[in-house]
Design a protein around this motif. Structure first.
Motif, short mmCIF file in Angstrom:
data_model
loop_
_atom_site.label_atom_id
_atom_site.label_comp_id
_atom_site.label_asym_id
_atom_site.label_seq_id
_atom_site.Cartn_x
_atom_site.Cartn_y
_atom_site.Cartn_z
N GLY A 154 0.78 -1.11 0.04
CA GLY A 154 -0.17 0.12 0.02
C GLY A 154 1.05 1.23 0.27
O GLY A 154 0.27 2.25 -0.08
N ALA A 155 2.06 0.99 0.11
CA ALA A 155 3.03 2.19 0.15
C ALA A 155 3.42 2.44 -1.23
O ALA A 155 3.87 1.64 -2.13
N ASN A 156 3.45 3.81 -1.65
CA ASN A 156 3.77 4.48 -3.10
C ASN A 156 4.66 5.29 -3.16
O ASN A 156 5.03 6.17 -2.26
N PRO A 157 5.84 5.34 -4.00
CA PRO A 157 6.52 6.23 -4.18
C PRO A 157 6.07 7.83 -4.36
O PRO A 157 5.12 7.95 -4.94
N ALA B 159 -10.33 5.80 9.70
CA ALA B 159 -10.78 5.37 10.91
C ALA B 159 -9.97 4.28 11.58
O ALA B 159 -10.09 4.34 12.94
N LEU B 160 -9.62 3.23 10.96
CA LEU B 160 -8.74 2.27 11.69
C LEU B 160 -7.41 3.02 12.33
O LEU B 160 -7.14 2.39 13.63
N ALA B 161 -6.77 3.97 11.59
CA ALA B 161 -5.75 4.72 12.02
C ALA B 161 -6.13 5.30 13.34
O ALA B 161 -5.33 5.29 14.51
N LEU C 111 -1.47 3.84 7.89
CA LEU C 111 -2.30 3.24 7.29
C LEU C 111 -3.30 4.17 6.72
O LEU C 111 -3.63 3.88 5.66
N ALA C 112 -3.45 5.48 7.12
CA ALA C 112 -4.20 6.44 6.67
C ALA C 112 -3.32 6.94 5.29
O ALA C 112 -3.96 7.72 4.33
N GLU C 113 -2.04 6.90 5.34
CA GLU C 113 -1.05 7.39 4.47
C GLU C 113 -1.06 6.50 3.06
O GLU C 113 -0.87 6.86 1.82
N HIS C 114 -1.41 5.08 3.25
CA HIS C 114 -1.24 4.17 2.23
C HIS C 114 -2.30 4.28 1.31
O HIS C 114 -3.47 4.87 1.76
#
Length: 394
Positions: free
Chosen positions: A183-186, A321-323, A338-341
């Motif tokens: 879920g992490a992007n450049p 919401a999860l974060a 998690l909110a940034e992915h």
């Protein structure tokens, strides 16, 4: 003859599906399978696709073959969706494929035809089927650093340093958006640096674009692909319609080859037709036909884009919401990533033992490397998952 065959290693996600199905607990949570689900846990047929299929049923008069590379209108519509005005049509070869996986397989086959000594640079981690297909084809893989487990962000410095070892004739496999499984992007600067490294090394980029529209929007998610294709001599692009059109079982995808030299692109087009003929002859058409109708009809397209945006923003809301729930329960911001992915997946950062504890003690099912499908959640299960994560000691 068959006595020479041995059992293949079981697919971990298929195994996880069976474990989940056999679990009698009412509050179990399935975060393993990589399909979009709505709040009711259903993978819906999108409204525009349903309307297109109805029209197709009424208007279609034949099921005869279309062509080795699929319907030209489908290829044109997909090129426009993915590349926009980054390149003119003569600079792009394209063929319809059975889903994004078919596009990935054909891309590897094409690259190996062009260079029998091919090496493919693959992010660590990547979608497991990338590695499985490459192993089956006997193509050498070279891992490059991608995900920093400590920060749950992209290790841009390590990635670029590893990509500098590529050479002409190599393929560098990139995820166009919504990296699976992390879920992490450049960021924008990192994408420009990737272009610079590829230009220097002479390696060819191959972009797997399976989630356009699930991250930051249709145009934003296509941005890195458009940048690369317009900046470098040659680019391979494997595209899936499974997620953003919801046509998983229709196996709808496309392989594109973008190039600055139109004569070379024409030769690639011939080779795409040849590869399709050797593999499955004519690609599936029903899903492709429905997708084409959606993309070329203004009313259907507007409805599709609206529903896709609802799906995208819904997943972002679940992430936030999860974060927030984890911040409240853990007393720290260590899960803020998690909110940034973006996209359906995030890698939680749990150990295999913690993942097992989540499954056995709390009925939470995720892949062993702690990849979880955010779309498997809803507003009711977010606090349940947050509590289970904290209790499992993640």
């Amino acid at each position: 003859m068959f006595e020479t065959l041995s059992q293949q290693p079981p697919d971990k996600i298929i195994e996880l599906m069976k474990l989940y199905a056999d679990d009698p607990r009412a509050e179990k949570i399935d975060l393993g399978v990589g399909v979009y689900k709505n709040a009711e846990g259903v993978t819906p047929v999108m409204r525009a696709i349903k309307a297109a299929e109805k029209r197709l049923w009424e208007e279609q008069t034949t099921k005869s073959y279309v062509g080795l590379t699929g319907d030209p209108a489908f290829n044109d519509a997909m090129i426009d969706l993915v590349l926009g005005d980054a390149l003119s049509r003569p600079h792009v070869a394209s063929a319809a494929t059975p889903g994004g996986t078919g596009a990935v397989r054909q891309a590897f086959e094409l690259a190996r035809m062009a260079n029998p000594g091919l090496r493919v640079f693959v992010s660590d981690p990547t979608w497991p089927n990338h590695l499985s297909i490459l192993k089956h084809l006997g193509i050498e893989t070279v891992p490059y650093r991608y995900f920093d487990d400590a920060t749950c962000t992209v290790d841009s410095e390590g990635m670029l340093a590893d990509l500098e070892r590529a050479r002409p004739g190599d393929i560098v496999l990139l995820h166009g958006c919504c990296h699976n499984p992390t879920g992490a992007n450049p960021g924008a600067a990192a994408w420009r640096d990737i272009v610079s490294v590829l230009r220097t090394t002479g390696a060819t980029p191959m972009i797997d674009l399976a989630y356009q529209g699930f991250g930051d929007g249709l145009a934003a998610d296509a941005g890195p692909t458009r940048l690369i294709a317009s900046s470098l001599p040659e680019t391979l692009i494997a595209v899936s319609c499974s997620k953003n059109f919801g046509v998983y079982r229709e196996r709808t995808g496309a392989l594109m080859a973008a190039g600055q030299d139109t004569d070379r692109v024409a030769a690639v087009q011939d080779n795409l037709a040849y590869l399709n003929r050797q593999n499955y002859s004519f690609p599936p058409d029903h899903g492709a036909r429905a997708v084409t109708m959606v993309l070329t009809d203004p009313e259907l397209r507007a409805d599709w884009e609206a529903e896709l945006e609802e799906m995208r923003t819904g997943m972002l809301h679940l992430r936030e919401a999860l974060a927030a729930e984890l911040r409240a329960r853990a007393g720290s911001d260590r899960f803020a990533f998690l909110a940034e992915h973006r996209g359906m997946f995030s890698r939680l950062g749990a150990t295999p033992e913690q993942v097992q504890r989540l499954r056995e003690d709390h009925g939470v099912y995720m892949v062993g490397d702690s990849r979880m499908n955010i779309a498997g959640l809803n507003e009711a299960t977010v606090p349940i998952l947050a509590e289970a994560i904290v209790r499992a000691g993640v």
